[in-house]
Design a protein around this motif. Sequence first.
Motif, PDB file in Angstrom:
ATOM      1  N   PRO A 161     -26.031 -30.708 -10.450  1.00 62.37           N
ATOM      2  CA  PRO A 161     -27.092 -30.276 -11.236  1.00 62.37           C
ATOM      3  C   PRO A 161     -28.409 -29.811 -10.689  1.00 62.37           C
ATOM      4  O   PRO A 161     -28.888 -30.865  -9.859  1.00 62.37           O
ATOM      5  N   GLN A 162     -29.065 -28.792 -11.004  1.00 61.82           N
ATOM      6  CA  GLN A 162     -30.391 -28.643 -10.279  1.00 61.82           C
ATOM      7  C   GLN A 162     -31.483 -29.589 -10.658  1.00 61.82           C
ATOM      8  O   GLN A 162     -32.256 -29.834  -9.825  1.00 61.82           O
ATOM      9  N   LEU A 163     -31.485 -30.163 -11.711  1.00 63.83           N
ATOM     10  CA  LEU A 163     -32.236 -31.394 -12.027  1.00 63.83           C
ATOM     11  C   LEU A 163     -32.125 -32.696 -11.286  1.00 63.83           C
ATOM     12  O   LEU A 163     -33.169 -32.979 -10.904  1.00 63.83           O
ATOM     13  N   VAL A 164     -30.929 -32.783 -10.840  1.00 62.05           N
ATOM     14  CA  VAL A 164     -30.694 -33.941  -9.888  1.00 62.05           C
ATOM     15  C   VAL A 164     -31.386 -33.550  -8.607  1.00 62.05           C
ATOM     16  O   VAL A 164     -31.800 -34.380  -8.012  1.00 62.05           O
ATOM     17  N   LEU A 165     -31.181 -32.228  -8.156  1.00 65.51           N
ATOM     18  CA  LEU A 165     -31.678 -32.147  -6.930  1.00 65.51           C
ATOM     19  C   LEU A 165     -33.092 -31.971  -6.943  1.00 65.51           C
ATOM     20  O   LEU A 165     -33.731 -32.559  -6.089  1.00 65.51           O
ATOM     21  N   LEU A 166     -33.803 -31.676  -8.201  1.00 67.17           N
ATOM     22  CA  LEU A 166     -35.156 -31.713  -8.143  1.00 67.17           C
ATOM     23  C   LEU A 166     -35.691 -33.390  -7.938  1.00 67.17           C
ATOM     24  O   LEU A 166     -36.620 -33.483  -7.258  1.00 67.17           O
ATOM     25  N   PHE A 167     -35.088 -34.152  -8.557  1.00 72.87           N
ATOM     26  CA  PHE A 167     -35.323 -35.543  -8.608  1.00 72.87           C
ATOM     27  C   PHE A 167     -35.178 -35.854  -7.277  1.00 72.87           C
ATOM     28  O   PHE A 167     -35.965 -36.837  -6.523  1.00 72.87           O
ATOM     29  N   LEU A 168     -33.948 -35.718  -6.459  1.00 73.96           N
ATOM     30  CA  LEU A 168     -33.640 -36.116  -5.083  1.00 73.96           C
ATOM     31  C   LEU A 168     -34.792 -35.691  -4.123  1.00 73.96           C
ATOM     32  O   LEU A 168     -34.952 -36.364  -3.398  1.00 73.96           O
ATOM     33  N   VAL A 169     -35.157 -34.442  -4.260  1.00 72.99           N
ATOM     34  CA  VAL A 169     -36.148 -34.163  -3.458  1.00 72.99           C
ATOM     35  C   VAL A 169     -37.694 -34.455  -3.811  1.00 72.99           C
ATOM     36  O   VAL A 169     -38.248 -35.102  -2.830  1.00 72.99           O
ATOM     37  N   TYR A 170     -37.947 -34.523  -4.938  1.00 76.85           N
ATOM     38  CA  TYR A 170     -39.304 -34.829  -5.414  1.00 76.85           C
ATOM     39  C   TYR A 170     -39.610 -36.208  -5.350  1.00 76.85           C
ATOM     40  O   TYR A 170     -40.648 -36.687  -4.835  1.00 76.85           O
ATOM     41  N   PHE A 171     -38.349 -37.180  -5.932  1.00 76.69           N
ATOM     42  CA  PHE A 171     -38.711 -38.561  -5.937  1.00 76.69           C
ATOM     43  C   PHE A 171     -38.228 -39.065  -4.731  1.00 76.69           C
ATOM     44  O   PHE A 171     -38.425 -40.163  -4.183  1.00 76.69           O
ATOM     45  N   GLY A 172     -36.846 -38.701  -4.321  1.00 72.85           N
ATOM     46  CA  GLY A 172     -35.869 -39.320  -3.170  1.00 72.85           C
ATOM     47  C   GLY A 172     -36.739 -39.151  -1.785  1.00 72.85           C
ATOM     48  O   GLY A 172     -36.969 -40.274  -1.035  1.00 72.85           O
ATOM     49  N   ALA A 223     -38.016 -42.318   0.627  1.00 77.34           N
ATOM     50  CA  ALA A 223     -37.380 -42.686   1.558  1.00 77.34           C
ATOM     51  C   ALA A 223     -37.884 -42.574   2.963  1.00 77.34           C
ATOM     52  O   ALA A 223     -37.817 -42.998   3.918  1.00 77.34           O
ATOM     53  N   PHE A 224     -38.695 -41.283   2.999  1.00 77.84           N
ATOM     54  CA  PHE A 224     -39.090 -40.774   4.369  1.00 77.84           C
ATOM     55  C   PHE A 224     -40.673 -40.939   4.293  1.00 77.84           C
ATOM     56  O   PHE A 224     -41.466 -40.474   5.382  1.00 77.84           O
ATOM     57  N   ASN A 225     -41.215 -41.315   3.289  1.00 76.63           N
ATOM     58  CA  ASN A 225     -42.862 -41.526   3.205  1.00 76.63           C
ATOM     59  C   ASN A 225     -43.494 -40.143   3.601  1.00 76.63           C
ATOM     60  O   ASN A 225     -44.501 -39.988   4.115  1.00 76.63           O
ATOM     61  N   VAL A 226     -42.947 -39.101   2.833  1.00 69.43           N
ATOM     62  CA  VAL A 226     -43.811 -37.714   2.772  1.00 69.43           C
ATOM     63  C   VAL A 226     -44.367 -37.568   1.434  1.00 69.43           C
ATOM     64  O   VAL A 226     -43.763 -37.742   0.499  1.00 69.43           O
ATOM     65  N   HIS A 227     -45.348 -36.551   1.588  1.00 72.93           N
ATOM     66  CA  HIS A 227     -45.765 -36.255   0.420  1.00 72.93           C
ATOM     67  C   HIS A 227     -45.512 -34.665   0.112  1.00 72.93           C
ATOM     68  O   HIS A 227     -45.610 -33.598   0.926  1.00 72.93           O
ATOM     69  N   LEU A 228     -44.636 -34.600  -0.891  1.00 72.37           N
ATOM     70  CA  LEU A 228     -44.008 -33.052  -1.616  1.00 72.37           C
ATOM     71  C   LEU A 228     -44.780 -32.872  -3.106  1.00 72.37           C
ATOM     72  O   LEU A 228     -44.691 -33.615  -3.669  1.00 72.37           O
ATOM     73  N   SER A 229     -45.562 -31.767  -2.887  1.00 67.81           N
ATOM     74  CA  SER A 229     -45.877 -31.257  -4.223  1.00 67.81           C
ATOM     75  C   SER A 229     -44.948 -30.900  -5.208  1.00 67.81           C
ATOM     76  O   SER A 229     -43.748 -30.677  -4.776  1.00 67.81           O
ATOM     77  N   GLY A 230     -45.099 -30.881  -6.397  1.00 68.94           N
ATOM     78  CA  GLY A 230     -43.954 -30.229  -7.290  1.00 68.94           C
ATOM     79  C   GLY A 230     -43.524 -28.898  -7.291  1.00 68.94           C
ATOM     80  O   GLY A 230     -42.459 -28.656  -7.168  1.00 68.94           O
ATOM     81  N   GLU A 231     -44.495 -28.302  -6.829  1.00 72.25           N
ATOM     82  CA  GLU A 231     -44.085 -26.619  -6.638  1.00 72.25           C
ATOM     83  C   GLU A 231     -43.312 -26.505  -5.203  1.00 72.25           C
ATOM     84  O   GLU A 231     -42.300 -25.962  -5.420  1.00 72.25           O
ATOM     85  N   LEU A 232     -43.768 -27.162  -4.338  1.00 78.44           N
ATOM     86  CA  LEU A 232     -43.029 -27.096  -3.048  1.00 78.44           C
ATOM     87  C   LEU A 232     -41.572 -27.811  -3.108  1.00 78.44           C
ATOM     88  O   LEU A 232     -40.851 -27.151  -2.688  1.00 78.44           O
ATOM     89  N   SER A 233     -41.490 -28.927  -3.844  1.00 77.08           N
ATOM     90  CA  SER A 233     -40.067 -29.436  -4.126  1.00 77.08           C
ATOM     91  C   SER A 233     -39.412 -28.248  -4.872  1.00 77.08           C
ATOM     92  O   SER A 233     -38.141 -28.199  -4.412  1.00 77.08           O
ATOM     93  N   ALA A 234     -39.806 -27.665  -5.849  1.00 79.84           N
ATOM     94  CA  ALA A 234     -39.294 -26.899  -6.542  1.00 79.84           C
ATOM     95  C   ALA A 234     -38.351 -25.756  -5.743  1.00 79.84           C
ATOM     96  O   ALA A 234     -37.428 -25.374  -5.803  1.00 79.84           O
TER      97      ALA A 234
END
Length: 225
Positions: free
Chosen positions: A69-80, A84-95
């Motif tokens: 599901p796309q929602l799971v992918l969003l959580f994986l990228v934005y939160f995961g 895991a890699f200590n990087v900052h991703l904005s919500g827009e960039l994650s989307a």
Amino acid sequence: MQDLGISILLDSRNMLRLLEGLWITVRIAFLSVAISMVLGIVLGMIMTLKNPIIKALTRIYLEAVRIMPQLVLLFLVYFGLTKAFNVHLSGELSAIIVFVFWGTAEMGDLVRGALISIPKHQYESGRALGLTSAQIYQHIIIPQTFRRLLPLAINLTTRMVKTTSLIVMIGVVEVLKVGQQIIEANRYTAPSAALWVYGAIFFLYFLVCFPISRLAGRLEKRWQG
């Protein structure tokens, strides 16, 4: 009027906020589509190769995108990824990353289907006329592929615009989030505002998606006729 909640929409500030939220939604969707189309064309051409390893890898990628599901992918990228890699991703960039990941797979499969649907005798006829491989693709294959692909690509755009409603879950202040904020701010003075605010959001999505859908239908009818 206030009891019905419609007065909330008559406030120009609220309508302006909704339109600003809609712009964020449309910007994310169309930027993702533009990148996905470029990468998807490349992927689709790769997917037509006879190499079994490439076929297996692209099939795994495509199936993973379709199953997850796309929602799971969003959580994986934005939160995961951030944890895991200590990087900052904005919500827009994650989307955008998630929608490009999804859209590239879908677009690649559309390109693959369009390419393999061209009859083999089209290639043979081009060679019989003395055309080079590049000329065959330029004058015969690409125009036919484009006609078959464009309506499907436009439909993918509509799907992506609608799916952007999920990004509210990672804190992006798009049109749905703005609507929630307006409802929350007026929950005591206009308890029925949700009906009108969500109705307005529905109408805004309709205004964006309906013309795109109609364009795809017209192109499909014209080129099939």
